[in-house]
Design a protein around this motif. Structure first.
Motif, PDB file in Angstrom:
ATOM      1  N   PHE A 103      -3.471  -2.044 -10.253  1.00  0.00           N
ATOM      2  CA  PHE A 103      -2.686  -2.990  -9.902  1.00  0.00           C
ATOM      3  C   PHE A 103      -2.853  -4.226 -10.812  1.00  0.00           C
ATOM      4  O   PHE A 103      -4.039  -4.680 -11.460  1.00  0.00           O
ATOM      5  CB  PHE A 103      -3.335  -3.618  -8.636  1.00  0.00           C
ATOM      6  CG  PHE A 103      -2.552  -4.816  -8.080  1.00  0.00           C
ATOM      7  CD1 PHE A 103      -1.268  -4.944  -7.692  1.00  0.00           C
ATOM      8  CD2 PHE A 103      -3.154  -6.127  -8.419  1.00  0.00           C
ATOM      9  CE1 PHE A 103      -0.607  -6.027  -7.302  1.00  0.00           C
ATOM     10  CE2 PHE A 103      -2.439  -7.432  -7.915  1.00  0.00           C
ATOM     11  CZ  PHE A 103      -1.383  -7.377  -7.445  1.00  0.00           C
ATOM     12  N   ASP A 149      -4.956   1.403  -5.498  1.00  0.00           N
ATOM     13  CA  ASP A 149      -3.965   1.379  -6.600  1.00  0.00           C
ATOM     14  C   ASP A 149      -4.343   0.778  -7.911  1.00  0.00           C
ATOM     15  O   ASP A 149      -5.684  -0.090  -7.787  1.00  0.00           O
ATOM     16  CB  ASP A 149      -2.913   0.420  -6.285  1.00  0.00           C
ATOM     17  CG  ASP A 149      -1.839   0.930  -5.345  1.00  0.00           C
ATOM     18  OD1 ASP A 149      -2.260   2.260  -4.647  1.00  0.00           O
ATOM     19  OD2 ASP A 149      -0.845   0.550  -4.864  1.00  0.00           O
ATOM     20  N   THR A 185       1.940  -1.738 -10.146  1.00  0.00           N
ATOM     21  CA  THR A 185       1.079  -1.037  -9.315  1.00  0.00           C
ATOM     22  C   THR A 185       1.258   0.227  -9.868  1.00  0.00           C
ATOM     23  O   THR A 185       2.502   0.798 -10.063  1.00  0.00           O
ATOM     24  CB  THR A 185       1.255  -1.241  -7.885  1.00  0.00           C
ATOM     25  OG1 THR A 185       0.127  -0.362  -7.257  1.00  0.00           O
ATOM     26  CG2 THR A 185       2.583  -0.810  -7.340  1.00  0.00           C
TER      27      THR A 185
END
Length: 144
Positions: free
Chosen positions: A123, A121, A137
């Motif tokens: 993030f 991800d 995210t």
């Protein structure tokens, strides 16, 4: 924006809490990751290796209940029961994630700027000027 989901921090009993939530809400865990499974495992004390770094339980209508053992070392710090949570925004694009992060961080504390994480991800984590913890995210493989 795909969703806003609660992210709960526990003082070492996340697994117990989430097994209880699973018995209440049903379903199966979408992810269970322990601190020993992360690239930073060598920096995590032995006593915390089997604690949960991340757990996710799908709920109705695409919602997700997520959590962690807030162990301090190598993890999120446990704050106080009652305010031991963050809101997680799943953005539809990196651009949307950057925009949301920038707006929410204004006047607040940018804890971890937006970056690519080992689990795939994009993030970032911040506390806004009102004291609310946010995790932003973007999963490029997420479906709407």
């Amino acid at each position: 924006m795909l969703a806003i989901n609660p992210y709960l921090n526990f003082n070492g009993n996340t697994e117990e809490a989430f097994n209880h939530y699973k018995s209440v809400f049903g379903g199966e865990f979408a992810m269970v990751m322990r601190f020993k499974d992360s690239p930073a495992a060598a920096n995590t004390p032995e006593k915390h290796q089997d604690k949960l770094m991340h757990i996710a339980l799908p709920l109705a209508n695409g919602s997700m209940l997520m959590g962690t053992d807030a162990i301090g070392e190598g993890g999120m710090p446990f704050v106080t029961m009652g305010n031991n949570f963050s809101l997680t925004i799943s953005a539809e694009s990196r651009e949307e994630a950057d925009k949301l992060y920038s707006g929410l961080a204004e006047g607040g504390n940018a804890v971890s700027p937006m970056h690519d994480e080992f689990w795939g991800d994009y993030f970032g984590w911040l506390t806004d000027r009102f004291g609310i913890n946010w995790m932003i995210t973007h999963n490029p493989n997420a479906t709407k």
